[in-house]
Structure formats: structure tokens, C-alpha cells
Design a protein around this motif. Structure first.
Motif, PDB file in Angstrom:
ATOM      1  N   ASN A   4     -13.050  -8.879   0.578  1.00  0.00           N
ATOM      2  CA  ASN A   4     -11.658  -8.594   0.934  1.00  0.00           C
ATOM      3  C   ASN A   4     -11.085  -7.376   0.225  1.00  0.00           C
ATOM      4  N   ALA A   5     -11.921  -6.679  -0.564  1.00  0.00           N
ATOM      5  CA  ALA A   5     -11.454  -5.449  -1.219  1.00  0.00           C
ATOM      6  C   ALA A   5     -11.276  -4.375  -0.151  1.00  0.00           C
TER       7      ALA A   5
ATOM      8  N   TYR B   4      -6.948  -5.284  -2.772  1.00  0.00           N
ATOM      9  CA  TYR B   4      -7.419  -6.252  -1.777  1.00  0.00           C
ATOM     10  C   TYR B   4      -6.378  -6.482  -0.699  1.00  0.00           C
TER      11      TYR B   4
END
Ligand SMILES: *Cc1c(COP(=O)(O)O)cnc(C)c1O
Ligand SMILES: [Zn+2]
Length: 422
Positions: A19-20, A51
Motif C-alpha cells: 500500500n506504499a 501510503y
């Protein structure tokens, strides 16, 4: 005939960093794409991962494995991270420490015992995240400058992952920490100089050599995120609550800043209730630049030349020092330091009250907890967590002169009675 440059960046696969979404400068907010970058191209400030988290529930996390990958949605790692060989660190014990609490006059105390990680320090957490980044970036060499524990963790994780490792340490490092690296890697390099010299050399090599992932230099933003898992675990193990006070050792200061970041993320995601908590930092007097700045009321940290038995904390020019100052001040905590003799005494105190053998870093943390309580900076009536970051078997020399046989006797009952132990 013209040849094409061989330095073209290999493709990074979709979802390589979970999710970065990018890197962001902690000073000026400039952004950069995810990759082996660690300094802002605008202001030279440190870069950090940003993120875009989806909704994450406690149940999702609780259904995960008993290691740091239960929090993979909150880390810059791919969703299939568990498929890649790694040491699976984390989910260490959070132990109620009633005996130590009674000794120090505290009401409710917990020890987060990270000495039971695969290479016996909290560094296995950060290295596991750096290893994932190195893999996704197609790095050829996995490397680090280290005060000891990091070299152990990098050498072991690299061995398991089948990637070449090169680890750099100050040549005066404790023998157990040298052996604990050399057993996993052929490439332990001892440098005549202190950690800050070793670190400078590593930055130079990182700039010259292509395809080297120095875990705490050019992939530092990924590495640093691993420390957040300490914060997540403490909250989850307290029953999805934050403690009132937490005491954390400070070397570069990365761990302290990331535990705070973890608590903030848990609040933002609604996984714990928002409440005030105080963050305290621990240093040994022989290397206490952040504690000095706190005491003097400075906004900057003056580099120092380390001279302490707490070698795992002996960073004279801490990269995250000013952020540690900010966090401790903002939360109403403090930073304190203690002498090497107090470090030794605290190692024995923790061992004799709770059966936990810590290294000099943990001695520093427990000794500072004692000092903060005595000086009234820490509230003894509030729930407190102290982090033990490493194992005492790596720094045996620290207590060798302090503990030993109570008596040496002939193998007879009379001799035993005469020794006065019964
Ligand atoms: C590296 C280390 C620390 C501190 O880490 P930073 O994130 O650099 O502040 C604490 N304890 C032990 C045992 C370590 O090896
Ligand atoms: Zn910047």
C-alpha cells in the motif's frame, strides 16, 4: 558500434511495495517515486514512505501469521511476502513485569522482549522489510554498516534469502557480535574506526557501487518501517490499546520515531482509541547527544564521540535525533542517560527480577526507566512499557565481573553447609 548503458533500472512489478505509494521528504514534503532513494533532491532531508491505506480491521490482522507479516498491509511489502524466504521475525512476548515494577515503585509495567527474535535483537524486524525492498529492486548485494546487531540480522537474513551479504562493523566490536555475523557470511568487514566512520564509508560505497542495497543507507526508508511493528504488537498485545508511557532506547533514533508513527497510524485507522501517551528515550551517558539536547533545551543534536559499553547504541551523530526530541517533547515524555555502571546494574536487576537477560541496550533502557521514575519525569501510577531490544548473551563481558559463583566448594555436604547458602 555503440553500447547501451548497463545501468537501466530493472522493472519493478505491480504491488511490489504493497500500500506504499511513494517517498516523501520529512522536512519539505517533496515527493519521489519508490526506489533506492533516501535523501530529498530539493533540501537533502530524509525521505520516508507514504501510503494509501485501505480499511483494515483487527480481525484481518488477528487472522495473520504470528510474525510481523500479520501487519503486512501497513508495511511497504508485497501481499505475497510470506512466500519469499525470510526469518519471520516479530510477535515477541509482551510480559507483565510485576517484580521489576515493585522494585521500582511502579503500578503496572510490561517488558516487550525483542531478544527472542531470530538473531536475538529487534533488528530482524527492520532487516526483513529491507530484504523485501532489496528483492523487489533486484539488488545484487545486501549490506549494512552496523554497531553489531544489524550485521547479525543482515548476514542471517541474506543467507536464508540466498543473496550475497557484506557487513561492515567497527573493529573493536564485542567478539560475540563478530562471531554472530561471521557465522552467516564470508564478508564481515572490520573497519578501524567508530560507527560513524563505518557509516560514512558505507554511504560512499553505496554511491559508487550499483545494485548494493545498504539496509540503513539507500533503502533506509523501507528498513525504518519495520520498527513500526513493535508499536503495532504492543497495542495488539495490550488488547488493542495504547500504553500511557513507553521507554525506548535511542541509537539513530529510528526505532523511537517509528513506534510513535505506528501508534499514530493505529489511531488514524480506528484500530485503537485515541488517547495521550508519553514517549521516553534512553541513552548511555558515554553516547548521549539526544539526551544532552533534551536537557539543554536545544533544537539541534550536537554530534559526539562515543565511549560506552552500550555499543549497540553508540551512534554519535544520530540521523533521527531531532525527530526524537520533537516526539518526546510533544508527548510530554523525556530523554535521559545513565552511566555504564548503571547499565550493568540494570542488566542484573532485570535478570534477577524477571528472568530476562538483556544486552547493554536493554540495561540502558531499564536503567533509564529507573532514573526517570526516581527523578519524577515518569509517572509511576501510569501503565508503562519498556522495550528490551537485544539479548545478554551477545554482551557477556558487560556483567562478567559483576556476577559469578557465590562459592567454589569441594563436592561434599559439609563444604556446602560451610558455604552458608542453605
Ligand atoms: C540498533 C539498536 C537499537 C536502536 O536502534 P535505532 O533505531 O538506531 O535507534 C536499540 N537496541 C539495540 C539492541 C539495537 O541493536
Ligand atoms: Zn526536502
Amino acid at each position: 558500434m555503440t553500447t547501451t548503458a548497463e545501468t537501466s533500472t530493472p522493472t519493478i512489478r505491480d504491488g511490489a511495495f504493497g500500500n506504499a505509494t511513494g517517498l516523501v521528504c520529512r522536512e519539505c514534503g517533496a515527493t519521489k517515486e519508490l526506489g533506492p532513494h533516501y535523501v530529498c533532491h530539493e533540501c537533502f532531508g530524509p525521505l520516508e514512505i507514504k501510503y494509501d491505506f485501505p480499511a483494515i480491521t483487527r480481525e484481518q490482522i488477528e487472522a495473520g501469521p504470528a510474525n510481523i507479516w500479520r501487519y503486512k498491509a501497513l508495511l511497504p511489502v508485497p501481499d505475497d511476502i510470506e512466500q519469499s524466504p525470510n526469518l519471520e521475525p516479530g510477535y515477541t512476548r509482551l510480559l507483565r513485569a510485576d517484580n521489576l515494577a515493585a522494585e521500582l515503585g511502579l503500578t503496572k509495567l510490561w517488558v516487550k522482549d525483542d531478544s527472542t527474535n531470530p538473531t536475538n535483537s529487534f533488528k530482524d524486524r527492520v532487516v526483513a522489510c529491507a530484504l523485501s525492498a532489496a528483492r523487489e529492486l533486484h539488488s545484487k548485494v545486501f549490506a549494512c554498516p552496523s554497531t553489531g546487531n544489524l550485521a547479525n540480522a543482515v548476514a542471517a537474513a541474506g543467507a536464508r534469502a540466498g543473496i550475497k551479504t557484506v557487513v561492515f562493523i567497527p573493529s573493536d566490536l564485542e567478539t560475540p557480535k563478530q562471531v554472530n555475523s561471521a557465522v552467516y557470511t564470508e564478508n564481515l568487514v572490520a573497519v578501524d574506526g567508530n560507527y560513524d566512520d563505518v557509516n560514512k564509508l558505507a554511504s560512499e560505497i553505496a554511491g559508487e557501487e550499483d545494485g548494493w542495497a545498504f539496509v540503513n543507507v539507500n533503502v533506509r526508508p523501507f528498513y525504518a518501517e519495520g520498527s513500526k511493528t513493535l508499536g503495532y504488537e504492543i497495542a495488539e498485545q495490550l488488547g488493542w490499546r495504547l500504553p500511557d508511557q513507553i521507554v525506548i532506547p535511542v541509537a539513530s533514533g529510528s526505532q523511537l520515531t517509528k513506534v510513535h508513527k505506528a501508534f499514530q497510524e493505529l489511531i488514524a485507522l480506528g484500530l485503537v482509541e485515541d488517547k495521550p501517551y508519553k514517549v521516553f528515550g534512553a541513552q548511555a551517558t558515554g553516547c548521549s547527544p539526544v539526551s544532552e539536547a533534551f536537557r539543554e533545551g536545544w533544537d539541534v543534536v550536537r554530534p559526539t564521540r562515543p565511549d560506552t559499553i552500550a555499543k549497540s547504541l553508540a551512534i554519535g551523530n544520530p540521523a533521527d535525533g531531532v525527530y526524537v526530541l520533537d516526539i518526546c517533547r510533544e508527548t510530554g515524555g523525556a530523554i535521559a542517560d545513565i552511566s555504564d555502571d548503571e547499565v550493568r546494574a540494570a542488566i542484573v536487576l532485570l535478570a534477577r527480577t524477571e528472568g530476562i537477560f538483556t544486552e547493554t541496550a536493554g540495561g540502558t533502557t531499564v536503567g533509564v526507566l529507573k532514573k526517570l521514575t526516581e527523578t519524577g519525569l515518569l509517572d509511576p501510577t501510569l501503565e508503562t512499557v519498556v522495550i528490551n531490544t537485544g539479548h545478554g548473551l551477545k554482551t557477556l563481558d558487560a556483567v562478567t565481573g559483576l556476577v559469578g559463583p557465590a562459592a567454589t566448594i569441594a563436592p561434599t555436604y559439609d563444604a556446602f553447609v560451610a558455604a552458608g547458602i542453605a
